[in-house]
Design a protein around this motif. Sequence first.
Motif, PDB file in Angstrom:
ATOM      1  N   ARG A  97       0.854  -1.197   0.000  1.00 34.06           N
ATOM      2  CA  ARG A  97       0.000   0.000   0.000  1.00 34.06           C
ATOM      3  C   ARG A  97       0.886   1.242   0.000  1.00 34.06           C
ATOM      4  O   ARG A  97       1.858   1.306   0.760  1.00 34.06           O
ATOM      5  N   ALA A 110       1.193   5.717  -0.328  1.00 33.54           N
ATOM      6  CA  ALA A 110       0.564   7.036  -0.183  1.00 33.54           C
ATOM      7  C   ALA A 110       1.637   8.081  -0.410  1.00 33.54           C
ATOM      8  O   ALA A 110       2.775   7.910   0.033  1.00 33.54           O
ATOM      9  N   HIS A 155       3.814   2.662   2.428  1.00 30.91           N
ATOM     10  CA  HIS A 155       3.764   2.990   3.854  1.00 30.91           C
ATOM     11  C   HIS A 155       3.080   1.921   4.686  1.00 30.91           C
ATOM     12  O   HIS A 155       3.228   1.908   5.894  1.00 30.91           O
ATOM     13  N   TYR A 157      -1.696   7.437  -4.621  1.00 27.34           N
ATOM     14  CA  TYR A 157      -2.108   6.733  -3.406  1.00 27.34           C
ATOM     15  C   TYR A 157      -2.860   5.477  -3.837  1.00 27.34           C
ATOM     16  O   TYR A 157      -3.694   5.542  -4.749  1.00 27.34           O
ATOM     17  N   LEU A 160      -5.082   6.311  -6.846  1.00 24.09           N
ATOM     18  CA  LEU A 160      -5.669   7.635  -6.741  1.00 24.09           C
ATOM     19  C   LEU A 160      -4.530   8.618  -6.957  1.00 24.09           C
ATOM     20  O   LEU A 160      -3.584   8.655  -6.172  1.00 24.09           O
ATOM     21  N   ARG A 163     -16.570  11.121  -6.262  1.00 19.07           N
ATOM     22  CA  ARG A 163     -15.222  11.621  -5.992  1.00 19.07           C
ATOM     23  C   ARG A 163     -14.281  11.280  -7.156  1.00 19.07           C
ATOM     24  O   ARG A 163     -14.590  10.417  -7.965  1.00 19.07           O
ATOM     25  N   GLY A 201      -2.742  12.086   4.576  1.00 17.46           N
ATOM     26  CA  GLY A 201      -3.066  11.500   3.278  1.00 17.46           C
ATOM     27  C   GLY A 201      -2.898  10.001   3.151  1.00 17.46           C
ATOM     28  O   GLY A 201      -3.145   9.449   2.077  1.00 17.46           O
ATOM     29  N   THR A 202      -2.545   9.315   4.222  1.00 18.99           N
ATOM     30  CA  THR A 202      -2.234   7.897   4.039  1.00 18.99           C
ATOM     31  C   THR A 202      -3.473   7.018   3.887  1.00 18.99           C
ATOM     32  O   THR A 202      -3.354   5.842   3.571  1.00 18.99           O
ATOM     33  N   GLU A 203      -4.657   7.574   4.089  1.00 18.63           N
ATOM     34  CA  GLU A 203      -5.899   6.821   3.836  1.00 18.63           C
ATOM     35  C   GLU A 203      -6.610   7.349   2.593  1.00 18.63           C
ATOM     36  O   GLU A 203      -7.766   6.996   2.354  1.00 18.63           O
ATOM     37  N   ALA A 204      -5.924   8.191   1.834  1.00 22.98           N
ATOM     38  CA  ALA A 204      -6.603   8.932   0.756  1.00 22.98           C
ATOM     39  C   ALA A 204      -7.325   8.029  -0.232  1.00 22.98           C
ATOM     40  O   ALA A 204      -8.428   8.329  -0.677  1.00 22.98           O
TER      41      ALA A 204
END
Lengths: 454, 478
Positions: A33, A35, A40, A137, A169, A378, B261-264
């Motif tokens: 994962r 970001a 991270h 992300y 994203l 979104r 922003g780590t859950e964006a």
Amino acid sequence: MTSAIDLAERAVAAAEGDGAEAVVQTEHSGFARFAGSEVHQPTLIENVSVFLRVIRGNRVGTAAANLVDDEGLRELALRAGEAAEASPEDPDLPALADASQLPDVDGNDGETAALGPADQARLAAEAIAGAGDIPVYGFFTSGTATVAVVTSAGFAGEQTSTDAVALALAATDGASGYAEQTSWAVRDVDPAAVAREAAELAGRTANADELAPGTYRAVLGPYAVGELLQYFAFDTFSGLALLEERSFLGGKLGERHFDEKVSIADDALDPRGLPKGFDFEGVPKQRVPLVENGVLRGAVWDSASAKRAGGSQRSTGHAAPPAFRRWGPLPFALALARGEAESVDELVELVGDGVYITRLHYLGIVEPRQGILTGMTRDGTFRIRDGKLAEPLVNLRFTVAVPEVLADVPGLTRETTLTNQAAFYDERFAYGALVPALATARFGVTGNGGPPGI
Amino acid sequence: MRALCEEAVAAALAGGASYADARAVVRRSQLVATKNRRVDQVDDIESEGIGVRVLVDGAWGFACDRRLNETGARNAAERATSFAKAAPGKHERALAPVEPVQGDYRTPREQDPIDIPLGDKIALCLTAEEAAQNSAVKVTTAFVRAMRERKVLVSSEGTAIDQDLVECGGGIEATAADGEISQIRSYPSQHGGSSAGAGWEYVLGLGLEREAPRIGEQAAALLSAPICPPATTTVVLDSDQVALQVHESTGHPTELDRIYGTEAAYAGTSFLHAGDLGSLRYGSELMNITADPTTPGGLGTFGYDDEGVPAARTPIVEAGVLTGFLTSRETAAKLGNGGGGSMRADGWSRMPLVRMTNLHLEPGEGTLDDLLADVDDGIYLETNKSWSIDDKRLNFQFGTQVAWEIKHGKRGRMLRDATYTGVTPVFWGSLDAVGGPETWVLYGLTNCGKGQPGQHAHVSHGAAPARFRNVQVGVAPS
């Protein structure tokens, strides 16, 4: 190491009672994962779970564990037996699955199964690089999940499935775009292309405008269609929901309520999806028509709901994974039939004046009986003007009765996309919805949120 | 378990990690559910394993193994280390300092909820369900749950913690239907009832059987109630709905990992910025939000979080001004303020994330009747039914199971299908009354989702009824 089916057979053998059913789920997965273009939350999972149902007379109890040595299985059988003893008689307890011919399905790819942490990190790096200068992300994940079901009535089946998902994203302050690819074979997933698609979309979303609430014509991209359909289906196409009078189908089966271009099925046998050969009770999968040319045709069933329905109703092979079991039978392989439009641009032209929606966020079921959902758009919402995509819009709140969205459908694309619907809670169970982009004459916008981006 | 964690940490350091922690977890959980006066589910689940988190050259790695033995511990450590080394790019991470601690913690309890026989749990559910029956009710459900978790944390900085946690809860639900309309009522909350970090005495104290007739009767009455009409008006929320409002519109936005922003890509971000601390007006002066992992009975109550930070009470919003965030050691170091304390993982197979602990709206004064008395024309909303909020936690729409008109300070007609919508700081800015300590209730929910792969968190919220002015009520579908 003991195979999943051997483990299930040992669990059934350890059970003391009039019948037993063991479901074994194994997981070997990696999640890279990222970001802000940096990995991270890297997560590697190894697990085996055994779910054992023990039947004594008409009493049933379930226990689960991930201790799989002989002592662990004895303890598991003991606890399941105690649970059964504690339960009252259930005169409608359905029979356990017996031996049956299982369909041959795809869904197990050696290359995907062989991916290790270095590969998962490399594929995440490809996504990060693919986005270019814009921060990205998301994740790349791949996994191998085996499900084995063994019953004392004679069923013994094992299936190993692979899955790979790249999700991106691309986002800055005030601009964002989204894309994803899902397949059971990693060769069909291109993380760099996913990130490029997200970045290109993000580049068109800056300086978004608000939109006056109202009912608009709209084009929903495949990610939006997949999520809307999945949420709508949880109550609408569940046999249990039908029995409990919370399904839109209630009293309407055989009637036309949707546009004749709309046909929906649940088809776990389709190799374009994430194929499965049998459900979590050992019942073979089958294609179940839910809507045909706008006419409401049926729901999906597990053995308990089918028995309760009575008559000729049988399980359609939709017993859910143990983690979802309380919700009854669920459609996890939804497919919306494709249309004739050659492209999303053609749908936009058909709509003429309206909104384009890439992705939805945080759907809530307001009223299941009428199929009313709310949520936000979104990462790529646009105004449609003069048959073309026009200015970007802020995130929009919508509140729609899905049957109204599907009642007037000017068109659907010829191309379909497998959209990921799994959030990978609990034991790994990948599932998705195979859908085209869709144009609708009615989409209720009820408010404005913030701009796109982070 | 401690020796295995030490073995894992040593293996990670030997593999090149500059920091490592290992959590060994043994969890047993039970769920008993009945539906329509039959047993729907009797589950007894045990799961154990070890999760190892490492930092190698500033990059995180996490791996887990179900085997609670030396092989499993070493395997998890080595795989976590190799995954961290494979992470693309350059990484720089600092962790806020924490004093190494040798400690333990045990949830206070009178009766261990796992020790209660399954037969007693089934009987409790069936009795409660029976009391909810009436001719309009088509589906009744009741459930109780219990969990016991032993968790050992060892870090390369010298921390070694052993925690023995229990929790339990329950709920009842009645759904009435007349062929065209379906209406639901539940108690003591929606979203799977309510749970607490406490012994079985909590479940007995809920009084499920006592409340069941009211739930059944209200579900039936809703079938003939008018739809809540759209209006911009004064709303009074019951404490349960306030708890949900706190969770969604103050809990998640103040998680510092979301702000960074780590859950964006999944759960979303936040409308807040790190620089808002100490200056952003979140709501009216009556708004006081506190994160408190020391609250007795909270699902987010512990001795230490999953980074070994001791539990401590933290103001988040004081007199309407943002004064705190929910943090990890990493995000606190990045902010340059605080020391973490909100890191929690869902079992042994997931990496810790910034999660709510117990997040409360502090009480004001007065009873519910006092709050209603100051409303000439408005709506009283009770028990959440639907919820949705945008990825920045700004625009929300919530629905409740039941509503009542408020006319001249008194509750009037029952209404159905009520929703209200708003924008977070505007909504909290319209707060003009919060009920007193006697109306303040602690709710515990077990379905807070976050992270990829997904993780469920169990969190509690204390809340009292609250009044908000000029709120948009009711949204008609397209």
